[in-house]
Design an enzyme around this catalytic site. Sequence first.
Site, PDB file in Angstrom:
ATOM      1  N   ASP A  45       5.618   1.080  -6.639  1.00  0.00           N
ATOM      2  CA  ASP A  45       5.362   2.333  -7.358  1.00  0.00           C
ATOM      3  C   ASP A  45       6.668   2.946  -7.874  1.00  0.00           C
ATOM      4  O   ASP A  45       6.635   3.838  -8.724  1.00  0.00           O
ATOM      5  CB  ASP A  45       4.681   3.347  -6.416  1.00  0.00           C
ATOM      6  CG  ASP A  45       3.186   3.474  -6.674  1.00  0.00           C
ATOM      7  OD1 ASP A  45       2.744   3.141  -7.794  1.00  0.00           O
ATOM      8  OD2 ASP A  45       2.466   3.921  -5.764  1.00  0.00           O
ATOM      9  N   GLN A 104      -1.588   5.337  -1.909  1.00  0.00           N
ATOM     10  CA  GLN A 104      -2.235   6.167  -2.921  1.00  0.00           C
ATOM     11  C   GLN A 104      -2.032   7.649  -2.591  1.00  0.00           C
ATOM     12  O   GLN A 104      -2.348   8.095  -1.488  1.00  0.00           O
ATOM     13  CB  GLN A 104      -3.745   5.827  -2.982  1.00  0.00           C
ATOM     14  CG  GLN A 104      -4.504   6.547  -4.087  1.00  0.00           C
ATOM     15  CD  GLN A 104      -4.066   6.138  -5.494  1.00  0.00           C
ATOM     16  OE1 GLN A 104      -3.851   4.968  -5.782  1.00  0.00           O
ATOM     17  NE2 GLN A 104      -3.927   7.119  -6.374  1.00  0.00           N
ATOM     18  N   LYS A 149      -7.075  -0.935  -9.223  1.00  0.00           N
ATOM     19  CA  LYS A 149      -5.832  -1.685  -8.982  1.00  0.00           C
ATOM     20  C   LYS A 149      -6.148  -3.023  -8.314  1.00  0.00           C
ATOM     21  O   LYS A 149      -5.633  -4.072  -8.720  1.00  0.00           O
ATOM     22  CB  LYS A 149      -4.881  -0.848  -8.098  1.00  0.00           C
ATOM     23  CG  LYS A 149      -4.278   0.332  -8.844  1.00  0.00           C
ATOM     24  CD  LYS A 149      -3.578   1.326  -7.949  1.00  0.00           C
ATOM     25  CE  LYS A 149      -3.160   2.561  -8.755  1.00  0.00           C
ATOM     26  NZ  LYS A 149      -2.591   3.653  -7.951  1.00  0.00           N
TER      27      LYS A 149
END
Length: 293
Positions: free
Chosen positions: A119, A96, A52
Amino acid sequence: MELIDGKKIAQQLQDEIAAEVKQFVSGGGKVPHLAAILVGDDPASMAYVGSKVKTCEKVGFKSTLKKFPATISEAELLHELDVLNNDNDIDGYIVQLPLPKHINEHKIIEAVKPSKDVDGFHPINVGRLVLDLPTYISATPFGITQLLERYNIETSGKNCVVIGRSHIVGSPMSILMAKNDKFANCTVTLCHSRTKDLKAHCLNADIIIAAIGKPNFVTADMVKQGAVIIDVGINRVDDASLPKGYKLVGDVDFEGCAPKCSYITPVPGGVGPMTIASLIKNTLLAAKKEIYA
Ligand code: NAD
């Protein structure tokens, strides 16, 4: 049968984002800035976060990686989120997952400021998705809709079976496919571990989206001739002949199913590359304040 090349489409998306960033910045906009929080040293999580951050650099974003030991307390982590929520230079950030067991994931997800939740996991953003309001669509489902759109796959009025009801893939995917949108408008059946006669549901499907986490679970006898298959699964299967000792396979028996399909995504190289590109797209939307003014 046509193979859906996720690697190629993800590259296209990244190139488009890079061009848009250039234009935005040259017009006086700020350089988009994505932060990522990584807790612990799980190799898969480290690899995902690493990709990412690398992709951010490629498209001209700023990125910040904040690493913490697995022993960080929930209160300390909540404090770190608070810092990011109040940092005006950070447009969006991700935590994460999975997190260590002593940390309540729901509490963490709810502590992310919705306008920075690239997200798309915060309840407010999930609610906005359901209500057709502008929102950050979670990256994997968003990537899948992009694949359908860019391959111009007819979806309207089709029967779509989504297998798996997770909050990050199956559930939002089923909502997206039922929407009144050009590359949606499906009649959706959401199947899961308690579904009776999954095979009958699949045989009735024009589109199957498999997000189960079981290698080669969908087999050719479950697939109608001409179906479209989107394989979300990423599973490690032992293979002593390979240097790593394993290979990655999807939730679909590709060899068996592909000859029956009109379109199918491979694993790797299908849905996977789209996920990061979609996260980057959400960050650009955040920097341009297109979702939350
Ligand atoms: P999950 O474990 O949270 O959910 C799995 C779902 O499968 C559950 O809802 C369960 O009800 C369903 N299921 C389990 N057994 C079943 C059965 N026998 N019949 C029908 N349904 C069954 O998993 P997830 O997070 O949604 O991930 C699914 C897969 O997708 C995993 O392999 C994961 O690694 C992969 N994944 C890939 C990406 C990507 O970028 N390509 C992103 C996220 C997840």
